[in-house]
Design a protein around this motif. Structure first.
Motif, PDB file in Angstrom:
ATOM      1  N   GLN A  82      -8.148   8.393 -19.322  1.00  0.00           N
ATOM      2  CA  GLN A  82      -8.333   9.680 -19.967  1.00  0.00           C
ATOM      3  C   GLN A  82      -8.492   9.532 -21.472  1.00  0.00           C
ATOM      4  O   GLN A  82      -7.780   8.800 -22.124  1.00  0.00           O
ATOM      5  N   GLU A  83      -9.415  10.224 -22.010  1.00  0.00           N
ATOM      6  CA  GLU A  83      -9.572  10.389 -23.456  1.00  0.00           C
ATOM      7  C   GLU A  83     -10.054  11.813 -23.648  1.00  0.00           C
ATOM      8  O   GLU A  83     -11.108  12.202 -23.138  1.00  0.00           O
ATOM      9  N   ASP A  84      -9.248  12.626 -24.346  1.00  0.00           N
ATOM     10  CA  ASP A  84      -9.558  14.034 -24.497  1.00  0.00           C
ATOM     11  C   ASP A  84      -9.676  14.717 -23.142  1.00  0.00           C
ATOM     12  O   ASP A  84     -10.613  15.472 -22.864  1.00  0.00           O
ATOM     13  N   GLU A  85      -8.712  14.424 -22.254  1.00  0.00           N
ATOM     14  CA  GLU A  85      -8.619  15.084 -20.947  1.00  0.00           C
ATOM     15  C   GLU A  85      -9.857  14.853 -20.088  1.00  0.00           C
ATOM     16  O   GLU A  85     -10.333  15.752 -19.413  1.00  0.00           O
ATOM     17  N   GLN A 103     -14.029  16.880 -16.995  1.00  0.00           N
ATOM     18  CA  GLN A 103     -13.448  17.279 -18.270  1.00  0.00           C
ATOM     19  C   GLN A 103     -12.521  18.462 -17.991  1.00  0.00           C
ATOM     20  O   GLN A 103     -12.975  19.565 -17.695  1.00  0.00           O
ATOM     21  N   GLU A 104     -11.221  18.198 -18.095  1.00  0.00           N
ATOM     22  CA  GLU A 104     -10.246  19.207 -17.664  1.00  0.00           C
ATOM     23  C   GLU A 104     -10.274  20.481 -18.498  1.00  0.00           C
ATOM     24  O   GLU A 104     -10.160  21.582 -17.954  1.00  0.00           O
ATOM     25  N   GLN A 105     -10.388  20.360 -19.812  1.00  0.00           N
ATOM     26  CA  GLN A 105     -10.307  21.549 -20.652  1.00  0.00           C
ATOM     27  C   GLN A 105     -11.455  22.512 -20.412  1.00  0.00           C
ATOM     28  O   GLN A 105     -11.278  23.727 -20.439  1.00  0.00           O
ATOM     29  N   THR A 106     -12.633  21.981 -20.178  1.00  0.00           N
ATOM     30  CA  THR A 106     -13.809  22.833 -19.984  1.00  0.00           C
ATOM     31  C   THR A 106     -14.145  23.037 -18.509  1.00  0.00           C
ATOM     32  O   THR A 106     -15.048  23.796 -18.191  1.00  0.00           O
ATOM     33  N   MET A 107     -13.431  22.359 -17.613  1.00  0.00           N
ATOM     34  CA  MET A 107     -13.676  22.421 -16.167  1.00  0.00           C
ATOM     35  C   MET A 107     -15.114  21.989 -15.850  1.00  0.00           C
ATOM     36  O   MET A 107     -15.729  22.469 -14.905  1.00  0.00           O
ATOM     37  N   LEU A 110     -17.866  24.015  -9.585  1.00  0.00           N
ATOM     38  CA  LEU A 110     -16.750  24.109  -8.634  1.00  0.00           C
ATOM     39  C   LEU A 110     -15.950  25.375  -8.893  1.00  0.00           C
ATOM     40  O   LEU A 110     -15.847  25.840 -10.024  1.00  0.00           O
ATOM     41  N   SER A 111     -15.369  25.895  -7.819  1.00  0.00           N
ATOM     42  CA  SER A 111     -14.439  27.009  -7.973  1.00  0.00           C
ATOM     43  C   SER A 111     -13.135  26.488  -8.575  1.00  0.00           C
ATOM     44  O   SER A 111     -12.915  25.274  -8.646  1.00  0.00           O
ATOM     45  N   LEU A 135      -8.157  20.727  -6.772  1.00  0.00           N
ATOM     46  CA  LEU A 135      -8.026  19.690  -5.748  1.00  0.00           C
ATOM     47  C   LEU A 135      -8.653  18.381  -6.213  1.00  0.00           C
ATOM     48  O   LEU A 135      -8.073  17.300  -6.035  1.00  0.00           O
ATOM     49  N   LEU A 136      -9.828  18.454  -6.817  1.00  0.00           N
ATOM     50  CA  LEU A 136     -10.516  17.245  -7.274  1.00  0.00           C
ATOM     51  C   LEU A 136      -9.704  16.539  -8.355  1.00  0.00           C
ATOM     52  O   LEU A 136      -9.551  15.311  -8.325  1.00  0.00           O
TER      53      LEU A 136
END
Length: 226
Positions: free
Chosen positions: A122-125, A135-139, A150-151, A157-158
């Motif tokens: 991870q780097e910047d989520e 990218q977690e922050q922006t989905m 994705l919903s 889940l992913l």
């Protein structure tokens, strides 16, 4: 990110819990070895902060259990045992880092962030695995460079499966702790998982019948997906 804090000292435990919570981390704090074992069995954690001198045993036994089960869960030891021999024992037993008490909370936070980056890429989520980039922050999700929509449930889940690659996540855990709202209806998980597979492609998510689901770090020899 969910952190399991195993620390019996009330003042130190509360200080660490608040410091990590201020960084946006979810902290589960337990004070006994048995409670730590139960927590890891029944819930998801991304990282363990582990004291060694616990009221009901040595924290190294928990570390040995994790490595014996071949779990890749990163572990950072927090202890007053400061001799070179003790530090080497902890690292040789499978710890990813070792921090001697007393320590500055700023250093602990820095080490936690570094350990997460090393352990999960991870780097910047951002998570990357076998051509999937999340990218977690922006989905935002890319599969082999192509964007995938994705919903919220599919995304959750992913992320859970990618963060714990090579580890089978049970149906109950996914239904109760990963799906938004904690839904445990009979076919909700199956529907979301089927839709997720269609969107990211077959061969990533493997079903372990009667148990749950897993994403392998290395593609199986026969990637049927189901």
């Amino acid at each position: 990110m969910k952190v399991l804090l195993v620390e019996d000292d009330l003042d130190l435990g509360n200080g660490v819990r608040m410091a990590l919570a201020e960084q946006g981390m979810e902290v589960v704090w337990v004070r006994r070895l048995a409670d730590a074992m139960q927590t890891l069995t029944n819930s998801v954690a991304d990282l363990v902060l582990l004291d060694l001198g616990l009221p009901d045993g040595d924290g190294l036994s928990l570390l040995a259990h994790l490595r014996r089960e071949k779990l890749r869960l990163p572990v950072l030891i927090l202890t007053a045992r400061d001799s070179l021999q003790e530090r080497l024992l902890g690292l040789d037993s499978g710890a990813d880092d070792y921090l001697v008490k007393p320590f500055a909370l700023a250093e602990l936070i820095s080490r936690v962030r570094a350990l997460v980056r090393r352990s999960y890429g991870q780097e910047d989520e951002t998570l990357e695995l076998r051509g999937i980039c999340v990218q977690e922050q922006t989905m935002r999700v890319l599969v082999k460079g192509d964007p995938v929509e994705l919903s919220r449930s599919e995304f959750a889940l992913l992320v859970a499966l990618m963060k714990r690659a090579d580890r089978v996540l049970t149906r109950r855990l996914l239904e109760e702790q990963v799906l938004p709202g904690g839904s445990a209806e009979s076919n909700v998980l199956d529907v979301h998982m089927s839709n997720l597979r269609k969107k990211i492609g077959e061969g990533f998510i493997r079903t372990v019948r009667g148990v749950g689901y897993v994403i392998d770090r290395q593609a199986p020899a026969r990637a049927g997906g189901k």
